[in-house]
Write a protein that holds these residues in place. Structure first.
Motif, short mmCIF file in Angstrom:
data_model
loop_
_atom_site.label_atom_id
_atom_site.label_comp_id
_atom_site.label_asym_id
_atom_site.label_seq_id
_atom_site.Cartn_x
_atom_site.Cartn_y
_atom_site.Cartn_z
N LYS A 370 43.26 40.20 26.43
CA LYS A 370 42.84 40.48 27.81
C LYS A 370 41.37 40.89 27.86
N ASP A 373 39.11 37.84 27.09
CA ASP A 373 39.08 36.84 28.16
C ASP A 373 38.32 37.32 29.40
N HIS A 374 38.39 38.61 29.69
CA HIS A 374 37.89 39.07 30.98
C HIS A 374 36.73 40.08 30.89
N ASP A 403 43.70 42.29 37.34
CA ASP A 403 42.58 41.72 38.09
C ASP A 403 41.21 42.18 37.58
N TYR A 405 37.83 42.38 35.42
CA TYR A 405 36.91 41.44 34.75
C TYR A 405 35.51 42.06 34.76
N GLU A 407 31.92 40.13 34.25
CA GLU A 407 31.19 38.90 33.98
C GLU A 407 29.73 39.15 33.63
N GLN A 446 35.79 45.54 37.99
CA GLN A 446 35.32 44.23 38.44
C GLN A 446 33.80 44.27 38.54
#
Length: 522
Positions: A370, A373-374, A403, A405, A407, A446
């Protein structure tokens, strides 16, 4: 006068003082000249009076009827020849035999000073008359044998007035006055320019403001500051340095505070120095800086930092404490797992040991996958792995929301900033759960280049006071030392990036902390 520059003020003040001095000295000079004239006139009048008193015609006829006709012509010729203002001869009954005004011949001389001359005493006095002040000489007239006094001679010279003296010496006075004014003018300009250069072309109100500003800045600094002159006398000490040194005297020397030879030796040079120093059972970091003015050493600045406070702050700022705690917890959790597996193998319960290994690997692999990936930052991945291990050690269920992440980072945020924010929020959430039987902490993260959203929830004890107070520097609900800094740093990081932090809490139910920056999140 408030709006005048320092240069103009100094010029006016010094010029007025110099001009006043010139006028005062000129007045004193006129007075001295007048006194000199009076002394000269007195001596001259006395000499003339003595000469007239020796004339045989006067000695024989004064006090007789013949005297009124004989004495006046003789005395008048002498008066005109000697250029005195008057010569008066009177007998022992004060009857005048001569006078510049013939109408007064035969009248009685009235005054108080002739009594000394009647008693055969010479005297010089000053009297005020119609023509002004006069210098008078009284000399007794004796008979030819000098056995009997027969009269008195009074010779008077009018003393010149001050404006007459000025008129007589007007060119000398004018040259002296102009010379004095010119010297005062040039001296005032030089003094004003010199003082202006000495104050770096600053006005007094500017100097006062700078001094007040610098003092306020140095008092507000979170390090102890001392300033000393080249002899080691303390010229400034801020409140934190007073606290560190237990020092409250207004004036002292550096040697009264520091009993260390290296300080005196290093302050003798012009280089910066850095040393640890033990004072009152507390270690401080001491830095010394020379104060140079026009390449000349005029003093020193000494900075004192509490090493313990500096270390705590450094750990909070860099997130080192959070990472170290996470690694320690992870290591501890791995050791617990190894001990459990080793015990099962020793009991020859191999299937259960294998099942435990597979379960642990599965849970770890699921979280790692997890994160890979995020969450695209290795520091944040390591932090969350460590916090997960720490949660297991404390029997806390740590949930990373599906939810979540990361980036990219918003401009203004760094990897270290995010580690500091997440580490402090998760640590506080975990500590809030420790008194509960069921302990749950969840994280929603996020982050993109345009926005950041963090939500940390716990089912802990909640906050019984205003929740936002925990964001104040130094405020803590814990009794142990070194707290009250983390959440304040979190707030500073969020505020500096124009973000918001919201805290909602229900006593005995739990607390939710939401951090937002950049684009609004729904």
């Amino acid at each position: 006068m408030k709006n005048l520059s320092l240069r103009l003020k100094m010029f006016l003040f010094s010029f007025v003082i110099a001009l006043f001095s010139i006028i005062t000295s000129s007045t004193m000079m006129i007075h001295n000249i007048s006194d000199a004239f009076e002394q000269e006139y007195g001596a001259r009048a006395m000499a003339i009076a003595r000469s007239v008193a020796q004339l045989s015609d006067i000695q024989h006829t004064v006090g007789t009827e013949e005297g009124f006709e004989v004495i006046q012509p003789i005395v008048e010729r002498i008066r005109l020849a000697t250029d005195v203002d008057y010569i008066v001869v009177f007998d022992m009954d004060n009857i005048r035999y001569t006078h510049p005004s013939e109408s007064k011949i035969g009248t009685t001389f009235e005054g108080s000073k002739q009594s000394e001359a009647i008693a055969q005493n010479e005297s010089i006095s000053k009297a005020f008359g119609v023509q002004g002040f006069s210098i008078r000489a009284f000399v007794p007239i004796l008979n030819e044998d000098a056995t009997k006094q027969v009269g008195v001679i009074n010779v008077g010279i009018i003393s010149p007035k001050w404006y007459q003296l000025i008129s007589a010496y007007q060119y000398d006075f004018l040259i002296a006055l102009l010379s004095g004014i010119f010297i005062a003018l040039m001296g005032s300009i030089l003094v004003a320019n010199h003082l202006k250069r000495q104050t770096l072309n600053l006005e007094p109100y500017e100097i006062a403001r700078i001094v007040q500003e610098r003092s306020s800045i140095m008092q507000a600094m979170d390090v102890g500051l001392l300033a000393v002159d080249e002899k080691g006398n303390i010229t400034f000490i801020n409140h934190l340095a007073r606290k560190y040194l237990h020092f409250f005297d207004e004036t002292a020397n550096l040697n009264d505070i520091f009993d260390y030879n290296w300080i005196s030796e290093e302050l003798a040079g012009t280089n910066e120095h850095y040393h640890p120093l033990l004072l009152f059972d507390q270690m401080y970091l001491i830095r010394t800086f020379p104060i140079l003015v026009a390449s000349r050493n005029v003093g020193y600045v000494i900075m004192m930092t509490n090493r313990k406070e500096a270390h705590i702050l450094a750990e909070e700022l860099t997130g080192i404490r959070t990472l170290v705690d996470s690694l320690r917890a992870q290591q501890h959790e791995y050791m617990n797992r190894l001990h459990s597996i080793a015990g099962l193998i020793q009991l020859e319960r191999n299937e259960e040991a294998l099942s435990l290994i597979i379960s642990e690997i599965s849970d770890e692999e699921e979280l790692l996958q997890k994160l890979r990936d995020h969450i695209l930052d290795y520091s944040v991945q390591g932090l969350l792995l460590g916090k997960s291990a720490r949660a297991k050690e404390l029997a806390i269920t740590f949930i990373l929301d599906e939810d979540s992440y990361l980036e990219d980072f918003m401009p203004g945020f760094s990897s270290g900033d995010l580690v500091t924010i997440l580490g402090n929020l998760i640590d506080n959430a975990m500590e809030a759960c420790l008194t509960k039987e069921e302990r749950d902490v969840s994280l929603l993260l996020q982050g993109t280049r345009d926005s950041l959203y963090i939500e940390v929830q716990d089912n802990g004890v909640g906050i019984d006071d205003s929740p936002n107070r925990i964001l104040e520097y130094g405020f803590t609900t814990k009794n142990s030392e070194g707290h009250g800094i983390g959440l304040a740093l979190v707030k500073q990081l969020i505020d500096s990036n124009k973000g918001t932090i919201e805290i909602s809490s229900i006593l005995h139910i739990g607390t939710t902390v939401i951090v937002q920056a950049g684009e609004d999140k729904s």
